[in-house]
Design an enzyme around this catalytic site. Structure first.
Site, PDB file in Angstrom:
ATOM      1  N   SER A 124     -11.194   0.886   2.621  1.00 12.87           N
ATOM      2  CA  SER A 124     -10.498   0.314   3.776  1.00 12.87           C
ATOM      3  C   SER A 124      -9.845   1.415   4.601  1.00 12.87           C
ATOM      4  CB  SER A 124      -9.439  -0.686   3.322  1.00 12.87           C
ATOM      5  OG  SER A 124     -10.040  -1.790   2.678  1.00 12.87           O
ATOM      6  N   ARG A 151       0.790  -1.233   0.000  1.00 11.60           N
ATOM      7  CA  ARG A 151       0.000   0.000   0.000  1.00 11.60           C
ATOM      8  C   ARG A 151       0.828   1.291   0.000  1.00 11.60           C
ATOM      9  NH1 ARG A 151      -2.580  -3.352  -1.597  1.00 11.60           N
ATOM     10  NH2 ARG A 151      -4.568  -4.183  -0.833  1.00 11.60           N
ATOM     11  N   GLU A 210      -4.815   3.451   6.293  1.00  9.06           N
ATOM     12  CA  GLU A 210      -4.731   3.317   4.841  1.00  9.06           C
ATOM     13  C   GLU A 210      -5.377   4.537   4.184  1.00  9.06           C
ATOM     14  OE1 GLU A 210      -6.426   0.312   1.398  1.00  9.06           O
ATOM     15  OE2 GLU A 210      -5.478  -0.560   3.175  1.00  9.06           O
TER      16      GLU A 210
END
Length: 299
Positions: free
Chosen positions: A221, A172, A291
């Site tokens: 998310s 990520r 995130e």
């Protein structure tokens, strides 16, 4: 509320400037304050010239599907890539897309051209640029696994082409140094059967609809999965399912999603996320990493 904007001396551009833009209308969470300036460049060259000619703080926003814009002022200039940066070109098993292109449209174009390997994009809200920035992924695939190269403007206003290796991707995030604005990307898939690709995409969409609060005002998310763990399980075991602060709530359907249930502020969402982090750390000794990205200042 009154905002004291600075009367910036902005560079001459071919694109457009807007001042005092209310950001809540542009975010999936429907929260956020006011951007001092939003700039939509007309081309890559226009964007590069702007970056070269300004010393103002620059931030970049796509469709703001994984972003919390705080309730105060977003200082400086927000760059918003428009339709000039939304395009898709296919050549064999190679597909190039502008960074304002929606990921779902990229997945569909790949399917129609018989390119497999990009099916996972169909279930990710957001744009190609956002996906490049955070190495977006789902259902076993991610940007790093299919990216060939990306074109970007660096903080000096230079137009650069970066390889997959240059991006130094990890979970990520990328490993680039400095500030970059991504403008288009080239992906490599495999030659596949159109019907089989469509079937996989339908399966991914069904799984997403079954497991995520897709009809709610959410931002995707919230936290990265810690190594060896699923964030949603930790959040659930810490007793946070359905937890609410102000108008912000942890989704009952999927604990790693926050919802604006009506009247939430960005502070409500951020406070709720931090409360989750505290509870998970207290119970498991694990520090959840956001995130979701943040932009702007609080009140």
């Amino acid at each position: 509320m009154s905002y004291g904007f600075v009367a910036y001396n902005l560079p001459k551009v071919q694109g457009t400037y807007r001042r005092g833009v209310k950001m809540h209308n542009a975010t999936w969470f429907n929260v956020g304050g006011v951007a001092e300036v939003v700039f939509k460049p007309s081309s890559v060259e226009d964007l590069a010239a702007f970056v070269r000619d300004t010393n103002l703080p620059i931030s970049v926003v796509g469709v703001a599907s994984n972003l919390i814009v705080r309730d105060g002022i977003v200082k400086g200039v927000v760059v918003k890539l428009g339709r000039e940066f939304s395009y898709i070109n296919c050549n064999g098993n190679i597909i190039t897309a502008g960074c304002a292109t929606l990921l779902s449209n990229l997945a569909v174009a790949a399917q129609e051209s018989g390119i497999s390997g990009l099916e996972f994009f169909v279930g990710i809200p957001g744009t190609v640029g956002g996906a490049i920035e955070m190495n977006a992924g789902a259902y076993g695939g991610d940007v790093a696994s299919v990216l060939r190269s990306v074109r970007a403007v660096n903080e000096h206003g230079e137009i650069c082409t970066l390889s997959n290796d240059d991006m130094r991707y990890s979970y990520r995030e990328h490993g680039l140094v400095g500030k970059w604005i991504f403008v288009d990307a080239t992906f490599v898939g495999a030659c596949g059967d159109r019907d089989a690709i469509k079937g996989t995409m339908r399966e991914f969409i069904a799984r997403r609809n079954d497991s995520q609060p897709v009809r709610g005002r959410t931002g995707g998310s919230t936290f990265k999965n810690p190594e060896g763990h699923q964030a949603w399980e930790l959040i659930d075991k810490a007793g946070c399912r359905g937890l609410q602060i102000g108008g912000a709530q942890v989704s009952e359907k999927h604990c790693n999603f926050l919802l604006n249930c009506g009247g939430a502020t960005a502070k409500d969402l951020e406070d709720l996320g931090n409360e989750i982090r505290c509870r998970v750390h207290s119970m498991f000794g694990i520090k959840l990493e956001w995130e979701i990205r943040f932009l702007g200042c609080g009140l």
